[in-house]
Design an enzyme around this catalytic site. Structure first.
Site, PDB file in Angstrom:
ATOM      1  N   GLU A   1       0.857  -1.182   0.000  1.00 48.49           N
ATOM      2  CA  GLU A   1       0.000   0.000   0.000  1.00 48.49           C
ATOM      3  C   GLU A   1       0.895   1.234   0.000  1.00 48.49           C
ATOM      4  O   GLU A   1       1.887   1.256   0.736  1.00 48.49           O
ATOM      5  CB  GLU A   1      -0.901   0.039   1.228  1.00 48.49           C
ATOM      6  CG  GLU A   1      -1.947   1.137   1.112  1.00 48.49           C
ATOM      7  CD  GLU A   1      -2.931   1.171   2.296  1.00 48.49           C
ATOM      8  OE1 GLU A   1      -2.740   0.400   3.259  1.00 48.49           O
ATOM      9  OE2 GLU A   1      -3.855   1.978   2.231  1.00 48.49           O
TER      10      GLU A   1
ATOM     11  N   GLY B   1       2.773   2.540  10.824  1.00 50.91           N
ATOM     12  CA  GLY B   1       2.526   1.736  12.021  1.00 50.91           C
ATOM     13  C   GLY B   1       2.430   0.253  11.722  1.00 50.91           C
ATOM     14  O   GLY B   1       3.115  -0.560  12.338  1.00 50.91           O
ATOM     15  N   ALA B   2       1.573  -0.087  10.764  1.00 51.35           N
ATOM     16  CA  ALA B   2       1.367  -1.484  10.415  1.00 51.35           C
ATOM     17  C   ALA B   2       0.539  -1.562   9.152  1.00 51.35           C
ATOM     18  O   ALA B   2       0.021  -0.556   8.686  1.00 51.35           O
ATOM     19  CB  ALA B   2       0.658  -2.229  11.550  1.00 51.35           C
ATOM     20  N   MET B   3       0.411  -2.779   8.619  1.00 47.33           N
ATOM     21  CA  MET B   3      -0.282  -2.950   7.339  1.00 47.33           C
ATOM     22  C   MET B   3      -1.168  -4.187   7.361  1.00 47.33           C
ATOM     23  O   MET B   3      -0.736  -5.258   7.790  1.00 47.33           O
ATOM     24  CB  MET B   3       0.771  -3.031   6.229  1.00 47.33           C
ATOM     25  CG  MET B   3       0.189  -3.198   4.847  1.00 47.33           C
ATOM     26  SD  MET B   3      -0.867  -1.774   4.400  1.00 47.33           S
ATOM     27  CE  MET B   3      -2.040  -2.583   3.348  1.00 47.33           C
ATOM     28  N   GLU B   4      -2.379  -4.010   6.855  1.00 46.41           N
ATOM     29  CA  GLU B   4      -3.440  -5.014   6.996  1.00 46.41           C
ATOM     30  C   GLU B   4      -3.465  -6.087   5.912  1.00 46.41           C
ATOM     31  O   GLU B   4      -4.522  -6.670   5.641  1.00 46.41           O
ATOM     32  CB  GLU B   4      -4.788  -4.286   6.997  1.00 46.41           C
ATOM     33  CG  GLU B   4      -5.200  -3.637   5.655  1.00 46.41           C
ATOM     34  CD  GLU B   4      -4.884  -2.152   5.541  1.00 46.41           C
ATOM     35  OE1 GLU B   4      -3.958  -1.681   6.237  1.00 46.41           O
ATOM     36  OE2 GLU B   4      -5.555  -1.471   4.746  1.00 46.41           O
ATOM     37  N   ASN B   5      -2.333  -6.435   5.276  1.00 54.04           N
ATOM     38  CA  ASN B   5      -2.300  -7.470   4.233  1.00 54.04           C
ATOM     39  C   ASN B   5      -3.156  -8.676   4.637  1.00 54.04           C
ATOM     40  O   ASN B   5      -3.077  -9.144   5.765  1.00 54.04           O
ATOM     41  CB  ASN B   5      -0.865  -7.938   4.013  1.00 54.04           C
ATOM     42  CG  ASN B   5       0.119  -6.788   3.982  1.00 54.04           C
ATOM     43  OD1 ASN B   5       0.019  -5.917   3.145  1.00 54.04           O
ATOM     44  ND2 ASN B   5       1.040  -6.776   4.947  1.00 54.04           N
TER      45      ASN B   5
ATOM     46  N   HIS C   1      -6.730  -2.248  14.970  1.00 59.77           N
ATOM     47  CA  HIS C   1      -6.923  -1.525  13.708  1.00 59.77           C
ATOM     48  C   HIS C   1      -6.676  -2.433  12.501  1.00 59.77           C
ATOM     49  O   HIS C   1      -7.529  -2.536  11.606  1.00 59.77           O
ATOM     50  CB  HIS C   1      -5.984  -0.309  13.683  1.00 59.77           C
ATOM     51  CG  HIS C   1      -6.103   0.533  12.455  1.00 59.77           C
ATOM     52  ND1 HIS C   1      -6.869   1.668  12.421  1.00 59.77           N
ATOM     53  CD2 HIS C   1      -5.542   0.413  11.238  1.00 59.77           C
ATOM     54  CE1 HIS C   1      -6.782   2.204  11.210  1.00 59.77           C
ATOM     55  NE2 HIS C   1      -5.974   1.464  10.472  1.00 59.77           N
ATOM     56  N   GLU C   2      -5.534  -3.084  12.482  1.00 63.37           N
ATOM     57  CA  GLU C   2      -5.199  -3.912  11.316  1.00 63.37           C
ATOM     58  C   GLU C   2      -6.148  -5.104  11.213  1.00 63.37           C
ATOM     59  O   GLU C   2      -6.573  -5.465  10.120  1.00 63.37           O
ATOM     60  CB  GLU C   2      -3.739  -4.383  11.378  1.00 63.37           C
ATOM     61  CG  GLU C   2      -2.694  -3.274  11.519  1.00 63.37           C
ATOM     62  CD  GLU C   2      -2.870  -2.102  10.572  1.00 63.37           C
ATOM     63  OE1 GLU C   2      -3.378  -2.294   9.448  1.00 63.37           O
ATOM     64  OE2 GLU C   2      -2.514  -0.972  10.965  1.00 63.37           O
TER      65      GLU C   2
ATOM     66  N   GLU D   1      -9.990   3.894   6.124  1.00 61.91           N
ATOM     67  CA  GLU D   1      -9.178   4.351   7.257  1.00 61.91           C
ATOM     68  C   GLU D   1      -9.994   5.073   8.326  1.00 61.91           C
ATOM     69  O   GLU D   1      -9.839   4.816   9.520  1.00 61.91           O
ATOM     70  CB  GLU D   1      -8.014   5.223   6.779  1.00 61.91           C
ATOM     71  CG  GLU D   1      -6.989   4.471   5.917  1.00 61.91           C
ATOM     72  CD  GLU D   1      -6.404   3.234   6.600  1.00 61.91           C
ATOM     73  OE1 GLU D   1      -6.576   3.078   7.810  1.00 61.91           O
ATOM     74  OE2 GLU D   1      -5.779   2.413   5.884  1.00 61.91           O
TER      75      GLU D   1
END
Ligand code: TRP
Ligand code: ZN
Length: 882
Positions: free
Chosen positions: A130, A270-274, A306-307, A329
């Site tokens: 992303e 912060g992080a990624m929701e793959n 969140h993720e 988001e």
């Protein structure tokens, strides 16, 4: 060097893709210096696209920083005459309606310092796709409305990369020749390319079987580098809590048999929701009492949530285009905020989380909304999408979602969510689709509400009250306006939910209607409207915008008496806190003005007495008392001034802290003693609140230049059994200007093997008001410093520019020179991080002419640099524009 000039992309230009992708088969031969990617995609012409021409349509794929080595279409190799290779595209003119493409490319992960695409961190492979990173891995129609099923084959050296992960389910694994091995992964769900991920690394995991509401068992894993398994418990617990909460509050279940979290030390965000394979910045995974603070623990819970929540709000239902980013988001931030609040459970605990959210808005979002980068929650244009992962899209977006819930009620909002999933599961949709679901499910017209998505700027809400004793009637007049923002000179009225209560003379809530409600939500839709309350027996004090019911600036001519009344009695804790902030702000602004005139500073006892009463009020949670005693930050004060004087602000705020500390010395000492915790560390909200209040008391006492306090802090530093107390003591020492060289050294020696703690070590020094530019440059020479790891760069550079205003804005402009130099340096490594750092200068026109002149020169220096990325170019050119 860039050959084409940066292009602005407009939302109005959206067209559906000319080709849809059915399946993707990816093969990776992983090598840090030369990774070969074989990509087989099945495409078919999109009947809904306007591109359908006679004899086929143009097939355009994106690609960036990759080398094309082979290309076959429907089994036949294409020679260079049969396709066009642009700088960042591959085009096949008049392609057939059904196409199978086989594409072979090469990339160099070890040289990829952008951390977008496939890169190496501490010797292992990770991806970040992303928003537009997938095109740095292979040629592809890299846009979120192209959703496909993926199969992934990973091949790599078994000893160096024993763990091979990708999205979905592991279907096959085994050994190859030459010490290599392979793993094949299949994701059963269609997804956009930005959710693709792979990890090939030397990692270990904490894993657990978990039973879902429908009885299915799923495998949960948290993957970290060896030596960090003692820091995964809280992330795992947060993941289990997230899964449970999504089932219970929204009826949403995990749709995979396996869910993985991987922590990596080099990460842009912060992080990624793959899908099924969330990749996290280590900062939001690793925690144990010795290394992480209460704030870190809360961050882990929020980001893990969140993720995970993105799996439905983002992945199952995704965005049609990147202008719709807030669709996923804003909604997912709202969900993680509600999750964190529900995890605390108590009303006052919820209020503390809400106060934190209001603080973030004022600290970061309001300034963005009134600066050169102001944009609507759903932007109309951008040059670089990475620049629009903003507090406006995220936090204001969450406020917009929250307002639906305030207007429709919890139940109505849930009905809207259910309908949204019912209608759009598996689709790529828009913010309008979300609003339409809320409308249909509730039979309401929310046409005007759309302005929250289309108009930038923070609305200003003005209120006026009139009381008629004879008629026992209170009339409240509400009016709204919104200042112009770039490209939007004129604004239409917003649909604003204004939650209101009225306090009687003794502080109790007055019933506002026949039903006896003590809070009502007024709906302001016009430029001005009046609302009448009958049966009001005495002149009330209005409590407006309860629970911060809309992201606006509220202006009401409160007297000190009104504010003291609210500060003592308001049943809405957020407004209670707010009254305290208003009392403090009016004094801070007066003190700042006096400091500018060089006058002697003085603080009235009324204010201190109110603070004292609050500090002594044992009926209130420690966490709430801490919030109420924190003064508005220097940047929030700055936002209230026409012309910002960072030095006078610093002087004024320091004076106020010092005065409170000396007058309330006994009370603060008592608070320090009364909020000690014995027994093992627990990050729960009650314990964290006590530590927070205790450590705030300590910081106050140190600000009061109390010699005894220095000893208290040193002792706390030495005897601390957790990082919260240790870091708080050290920070308070450094920031008070006390000699802490010994403690700083000891802290470093003890934690030099813990990257996240070393980040804290840099950050607390960079943000100390005694740390000047020269000192920051010296810290950059420390062997532990590197610009390449975003966390480290942020810990020093961002902390200095954003959290140390009185030094960053040094009169001689040296802070700005430092800024320009490092924006350029960072940009050569990592444009996304550089561009965020560049934004520290957004508000430059708010400063006095002499500082502005230095700032303009620094901005121009960056704008004139060679090889500047689009990311940084967009930010500095918007800052310089009129
Ligand atoms: N979608 C991610 C989130 O909000 C954000 C993100 C992670 C991101 N990494 C990124 C955005 C890199 C842009 C670039 O959870
Ligand atoms: Zn997100």
């Amino acid at each position: 060097m860039r050959t084409d000039s940066p292009q602005t992309i407009f939302r109005k230009d959206y067209t559906p893709p000319s080709y849809l992708v059915e399946t993707v088969e990816l093969g990776f031969d992983l090598d840090p210096a030369r990774t070969i990617v074989a990509n087989r995609i099945t495409l078919r012409h999109n009947p809904d696209s306007p591109s359908a021409g006679k004899g086929g349509a143009d097939l355009v794929l994106h690609g960036e920083d990759i080398e094309l080595v082979a290309l076959r279409m429907n089994g036949v190799a294409l020679n260079p005459g049969q396709y066009i290779l642009g700088t960042n595209t591959l085009t096949i003119k008049k392609a057939p309606l059904n196409v199978v493409l086989e594409i072979e490319t090469i990339c160099v992960p070890e040289n990829n310092t952008t951390l977008s695409g496939l890169y190496v961190s501490n010797g292992s492979f990770y991806t970040q796709c992303e928003a537009e990173g997938f095109r740095r891995i292979t040629y592809f129609p890299d846009r979120p409305d192209v959703m496909a099923k993926y199969t992934v084959m990973l091949r790599a050296d078994k000893e160096k990369y024993p763990v091979l992960l990708s999205n979905g389910n592991l279907v096959e694994e085994g050994d190859l020749d030459d010490g290599r091995h392979y793993a094949k992964w299949e994701d059963p769900f269609k997804k956009p390319s930005y959710l693709f991920a792979l990890v090939a690394a030397k990692l270990v995991c904490q894993e657990e079987k978990f039973k879902l509401a429908d009885g299915r068992d799923v495998l949960l894993q948290v993957w970290v580098e060896e030596g960090n398994l003692d820091k995964t418990d809280y992330a795992m617990q947060s993941l289990k809590n997230s899964i449970r909460w999504d089932e219970e509050r929204w009826g949403l279940e995990l749709d995979l048999d396996r869910f993985m979290i991987v922590a990596v030390g080099d990460f842009n965000m912060g992080a990624m929701e793959n899908k099924g394979l969330n990749i996290f910045n280590t900062k939001f995974v690793l925690a144990n009492p010795a290394t992480a603070t209460d704030v870190d623990y809360a961050g882990i819970e929020a980001v893990v949530g969140h993720e995970y929540f993105h799996n439905w709000t983002g992945n199952r239902v995704t965005c049609r285009d990147w202008f719709q980013l807030s669709l996923k988001e804003g909604l997912t931030v709202f969900r993680d905020q509600e999750f964190s609040a529900d995890m605390i459970g108590t009303a006052s605990g919820r209020a503390v989380t809400r106060i934190d959210q209001v603080r973030t808005l004022r600290q970061a979002q309001f300034p963005e909304d009134s600066g050169p980068m102001a944009h609507p929650v759903r932007p109309d244009s951008f040059v670089e999408i990475n620049n629009f992962y903003t507090v406006t899209v995220y936090e204001k977006g969450a406020e917009v979602v929250r307002m639906y819930q305030t207007l429709l009620g919890r139940e109505g909002f849930r009905k809207g969510m259910d309908l949204y999933f019912q209608r759009h599961d598996g689709q790529a949709v828009t913010c309008d689709d979300f609003r339409a679901a809320m409308e249909s499910a509730n039979g309401r017209d929310l046409t005007q509400f759309e302005r929250w998505y289309s108009q930038a700027g923070t609305p200003i809400l003005t209120a006026k009250g009139e009381y008629d004793a004879d008629a026992r009637r209170y009339v409240l007049t509400l009016a709204q306006r919104c200042p112009p923002t770039p490209g939007q000179p004129e604004k239409q009225p917003f649909h604003i939910p204004v939650a209101v209560g009225l306090l009687g003379p003794l502080g109790a809530d007055l019933p506002l209607n026949q039903a006896g409600d003590t809070t009502v939500v007024l709906e302001l839709t016009e430029a001005e409207q009046t609302f009448t309350f009958d049966g009001i027996g005495a002149v009330p004090v209005p409590s407006l915008l309860r629970d911060f019911s809309a992201p606006v600036i509220l202006e009401y001519p409160y007297s000190d008496e009104d504010l003291l009344h609210l500060f003592r009695h308001d049943s809405d804790p957020v407004n209670r806190w707010e009254a305290g902030q208003r009392l403090a702000m009016s004094r801070l602004l007066k003190l700042t003005a006096a400091a500018q005139r060089g006058e002697e500073l003085e603080l009235d006892y009324t204010f201190i007495a109110a603070q004292r009463a609050l500090l002594l009020d044992d009926t209130l949670d420690a966490a709430f008392r801490e919030q109420a005693l924190i003064l508005p930050s220097e940047s929030v004060i700055a936002d209230q001034m026409e012309v910002v004087d960072p030095h006078a602000i610093h002087t004024a705020r320091q004076f106020m802290r010092r005065t409170i500390a000396s007058v309330l010395r006994t009370e603060l000492l008592n608070a320090y003693a009364a909020n000690q915790i014995t027994g093992p560390y627990s990050p729960d909200a009650v314990s964290a609140g006590k530590r927070g209040l205790k450590n705030l008391a300590l910081a106050y006492l140190l600000a009061g230049k109390d010699g005894h306090a220095v000893n208290m802090a040193r002792r706390q530093f030495e005897e601390a059994t957790n990082m919260t107390d240790r870091a708080a003591a050290l920070t308070a020492l450094i920031h008070s200007g006390a000699d802490a060289s010994e403690q700083l050294q000891a802290f470093y020696d003890q934690f030099k093997g813990e990257a996240l703690v070393v980040d804290k070590w840099f950050a607390m020094q960079a943000s100390a008001p005694t740390t000047d530019v020269a000192h920051v440059r010296e810290l950059m020479g420390h062997p532990a410093f590197t610009l390449k790891t975003p966390n480290r760069a942020r810990s020093l550079l961002f902390s200095f520019a954003n959290a140390n205003p009185s030094q960053f804005h040094a009169h001689d402009g040296s802070g700005y020179e430092f800024w320009a130099e490092h924006v350029i340096k960072l940009d050569a490594l990592n444009p996304q991080v550089a561009s965020r750092f560049a934004r520290s200068m957004d508000r430059w026109r708010r400063y006095p002419p002499a500082l502005q002149e230095h700032m303009r020169r620094a901005l121009e220096k960056v704008a004139g640099a060679t090889k500047l990325s689009n990311d940084v170019m967009e930010v500095v050119s918007k800052a310089l524009a009129n």
